[in-house]
Design an enzyme around this catalytic site. Structure first.
Site: not given
Ligand code: NAP
Length: 291
Positions: A68, A158, A180, A208-209, A259
């Site tokens: 990241y 993960s 993960q 999760p979103l 959240n």
């Molecule tokens: N191990 C892996 O391979 C892997 C892969 C993916 C992710 N991850 C981890 O999991 C974390 C979360 O996953 P992610 O970042 O992929 O996606 P996510 O948490 O499912 O979604 C993030 C998106 O949703 C938006 N959002 C957040 N809260 C919201 C709300 N209350 N209402 C509407 N929109 C909202 C965010 O925009 P804003 O920021 O503008 O609010 C962003 O665009 C990552 O940051 C990372 O730490 C790990």
């Protein structure tokens, strides 16, 4: 949508540990179940501000990764916080491109520690199954040595599928404390969660979103309207209710607070409506199906 009025002050806490070949649990550690993910946050004010807002509003767990490119900002936020180091749980991950055997894993961990500039890591994860299968046992041996040395309080994986977990457990001195993987109401993964539990690990729900793709899902919206909370809170609470460590990402202060408020949502009357959302929807990559 605002956070519920009585915003919670604490995340629930789970205990994770590592299964040994004789079936015992080693190196147990407490982990705040709800954390902030920082994927795609730039290593400038964006990541630093988000971590600071999260820590000010009850979060005690930050999930970053070498890939990241924002470990420095996460470490700086931890050091700048009024909270003690022991009060904040930091997860980081071994970049897949660095998962090239024992020495490469140790070197990558040291580089992460230097960027974070904190005394220890709470949880170190192999970001995805090493692409070259020959490297997998050396990588895990290094992870086990890092655990034994106390430089990380816990180790895990993960994006491991059932077959990756079985292969790892064949020779592991310590099993992974977590796996993960992408989990949310549209990708419920009952079988992979069961395989994760069978290895003695706790599932950790990323995206999760569904990366924000599903916050406007009409079915989710109906549940949120019935409960008087936001759609995002429903999706996050569903993950928590499945026993998953859950790490939604937001760079926006109001949404970070919103959240966290998911903890207070009661989904007990909505099990059927939530089960119906499952559609095997994958929002990102999926190394779990690779050889
Ligand atoms: N191990 C892996 O391979 C892997 C892969 C993916 C992710 N991850 C981890 O999991 C974390 C979360 O996953 P992610 O970042 O992929 O996606 P996510 O948490 O499912 O979604 C993030 C998106 O949703 C938006 N959002 C957040 N809260 C919201 C709300 N209350 N209402 C509407 N929109 C909202 C965010 O925009 P804003 O920021 O503008 O609010 C962003 O665009 C990552 O940051 C990372 O730490 C790990």
């Amino acid at each position: 949508m605002q956070a519920p009025k009585n915003s919670p002050t604490k995340s629930p806490v789970l205990t994770i540990s590592h299964r040994t070949p004789d079936g015992k649990s080693a190196f147990p550690v407490e982990i705040p179940q709800l954390g902030l993910g920082v994927f795609l946050m730039k290593e400038d004010d964006e990541c630093g501000n988000a971590c600071a807002w999260a820590l000010e509003n009850g979060y005690r767990h930050l999930d970053t990764a070498a890939v990241y490119e924002n470990e420095r900002a996460v470490g700086a936020a931890v050091r700048a916080s009024e909270l003690g180091r022991e009060e904040i749980f930091v997860t980081t991950k071994l970049r897949r491109g660095d998962a090239l055997g024992y020495d490469a894993t140790i070197n990558a961990f040291v580089a992460s520690m230097n960027r974070l500039d904190i005394d220890f890591v709470d949880l170190y994860l192999v970001h995805a199954p090493p692409e070259d299968r020959e490297h997998r046992s050396g990588v895990w041996r290094a992870m086990e040595d890092l655990l034994e040395s106390g430089q990380t309080m816990a180790i895990g994986v993960s994006n491991y599928g059932t077959h990756h977990l079985s292969e790892l457990m064949e020779n592991a001195r310590y099993g992974p404390a977590v796996n993960q993987i992408e989990i949310h109401p549209w990708l419920q993964r009952v079988e992979l969660r069961a395989a994760t539990a069978a290895a003695g690990a706790v599932p950790m729900a990323y995206s999760p979103l569904a990366r924000g793709h599903k916050v406007n899902d009409p079915g989710l919206g109906e549940i949120a309207t019935r409960l008087g909370c936001s759609p995002a809170q429903v999706a996050i609470k569903w993950c928590l209710d499945q026993g998953c460590i859950t790490i939604p990402k937001s760079s926006n202060q109001a949404r970070i607070i919103e959240n966290f408020g998911s903890i207070e949502v009661d989904l007990s009357g909505e099990a059927e409506a939530l089960a119906e959302l499952d559609e095997d929807y994958l929002s990102g990559w999926d190394p779990t199906t690779q050889p």
